[in-house]
Every structure is written in structure tokens, then in C-alpha cells.
Scaffold this active site. Structure first.
Site, mmCIF file in Angstrom:
data_model
loop_
_atom_site.group_PDB
_atom_site.id
_atom_site.type_symbol
_atom_site.label_atom_id
_atom_site.label_comp_id
_atom_site.label_asym_id
_atom_site.label_seq_id
_atom_site.Cartn_x
_atom_site.Cartn_y
_atom_site.Cartn_z
ATOM 1 N N VAL A 287 0.878 -1.168 0.000
ATOM 2 C CA VAL A 287 0.000 0.000 0.000
ATOM 3 C C VAL A 287 0.914 1.217 0.000
ATOM 4 O O VAL A 287 2.091 1.119 0.349
ATOM 5 C CB VAL A 287 -0.973 0.015 1.201
ATOM 6 C CG1 VAL A 287 -2.032 -1.072 1.067
ATOM 7 C CG2 VAL A 287 -0.233 -0.109 2.518
ATOM 8 N N SER A 288 0.389 2.365 -0.383
ATOM 9 C CA SER A 288 1.233 3.537 -0.596
ATOM 10 C C SER A 288 1.628 4.291 0.667
ATOM 11 O O SER A 288 2.654 4.953 0.695
ATOM 12 C CB SER A 288 0.548 4.498 -1.564
ATOM 13 O OG SER A 288 0.375 3.866 -2.809
ATOM 14 N N THR A 289 0.797 4.222 1.729
ATOM 15 C CA THR A 289 1.096 4.990 2.940
ATOM 16 C C THR A 289 0.878 4.143 4.184
ATOM 17 O O THR A 289 0.186 3.123 4.145
ATOM 18 C CB THR A 289 0.197 6.237 3.054
ATOM 19 O OG1 THR A 289 -1.156 5.820 3.265
ATOM 20 C CG2 THR A 289 0.284 7.109 1.809
#
Length: 192
Positions: A8-10
Site C-alpha cells: 500500500v502507498s502509505t
């Protein structure tokens, strides 16, 4: 061996959806990270690529979890192929152990990159129009913290590193150096 890569990105985002997608596939090892896919410098991606061996299958929920552009995706797939590792993307129903799967992967990756670039282009065009109309304000500037002078003085004396200074100020490296440049360019010139 079946190996999974989950991203996931964050830090705020949740990996549960991706973990659920691979739950009943017999995955023996999963590499999970919470970092942007914009570049290839990801610790768990590197660890996974070092870990997989000939005969393994890498499973991802979607190929966009592995890479955000066609060049990076195809580079990773090429590295997997050299090691004799198959690639399976569940969402797109792609399996590179077949010629059809390899073709579909290339087509889907190209289309995804095209869509992303079109989105960015539309965003730039929208911002340009908003600027012309006076509606675009941009991001709010980062305020100089109260402890700025104290921390910068320690940094300039070499008593602390730039990294420590950035942490004390709550700034990213880019903001830190930009604010230093701004403060130095706003100093009055000495008259001789």
C-alpha cells in the site's frame, strides 16, 4: 513455493484487502510494505526479489501493487523470468507461465501507464485553468518553526547532522533545504 508481495502507498492504508485475496492460495511467504510504488527503491520488494528461486510463483493482488509504470513492471517481470519465477496477478487474471499471460501483462501495463499519464495531464491542465481564473492557491507555505534559529545554528556549527535538524524542525529534506536557501537569499547584503 508460492510467494506474495503486498503493498500500500502509505502507513495509514490497510493491507487487509490484499491479504484476503491471497489467503486461500497456499502462499508460504508474504512480503508486505507500506511505501509508494513510484520507484523501485523499496526494501520489501528487494527482499522478495532476493528471496524467490527457480520454480517459485510470485502472487500479487494486482500488478499495480508491484509497479506503477510499464518500464518498472516489465523490468521486475524480466528479473523474475531470469530466475525462473512465474508471476500471477489475481485482479487482471495474468499468469506469465503462459505466452498469453505474458502478452496480456504487457498490454495491461501499457494501458495502466497511459491512463495514469492522461490523469496527470488532465490535472496539470485543470491547475493551469484555475491559475488563469485566479482560483488556484496552491499549497500553503510551510511556516518556520519557533526553534528554527537555534537548530540551524547547531547544524551550521556541525554539532548536529542535517537529518537531526530536519527531525527537530519537523521538515522533510526538500523543505529544510528550500527554507535554508530562502532564508539566506533574504539576508541583506553587507555594505563595504
Amino acid at each position: 513455493m508460492k510467494v506474495a508481495y503486498i503493498r500500500v502507498s502509505t502507513e495509514d492504508q490497510n493491507t487487509a484487502r490484499q491479504e484476503e485475496a491471497i489467503r486461500n492460495l497456499g502462499v508460504e511467504k508474504a512480503f508486505i510494505e507500506k511505501v509508494s510504488g513510484k520507484n523501485m527503491d523499496r526494501p520489501q520488494l528487494k527482499a522478495m526479489l532476493d528471496y524467490v528461486r527457480e520454480g517459485d510463483t510470485l502472487i500479487v493482488e494486482s500488478y499495480s501493487r508491484l509497479a506503477r509504470n510499464t518500464k518498472d513492471l516489465l523490468s521486475i517481470i524480466e528479473e523474475l523470468e531470469k530466475k525462473g519465477v512465474a508471476f500471477v496477478s489475481l485482479k487482471e487474471n495474468i499468469d506469465t507461465s503462459t505466452p498469453q499471460g505474458k502478452l496480456m501483462l504487457t498490454i495491461f501495463a501499457g494501458l495502466a501507464q497511459f491512463e495514469r499519464e492522461c490523469t496527470l495531464q488532465r490535472q496539470k491542465e485543470g491547475i493551469a485553468i484555475a491559475k488563469i481564473e485566479g482560483r488556484y492557491k496552491g499549497r500553503k507555505p510551510v511556516a518556520i518553526p519557533d526553534n528554527w534559529n537555534e537548530v540551524i545554528a547547531l547544524w551550521k556549527k556541525g554539532e548536529i547532522t542535517a537529518k537531526v535538524a530536519q527531525k527537530k524542525l519537523g521538515m522533510t529534506p526538500a523543505t529544510f533545504y528550500r527554507k535554508i536557501k530562502e532564508s539566506e537569499s533574504s539576508k541583506p547584503y553587507a555594505i563595504r
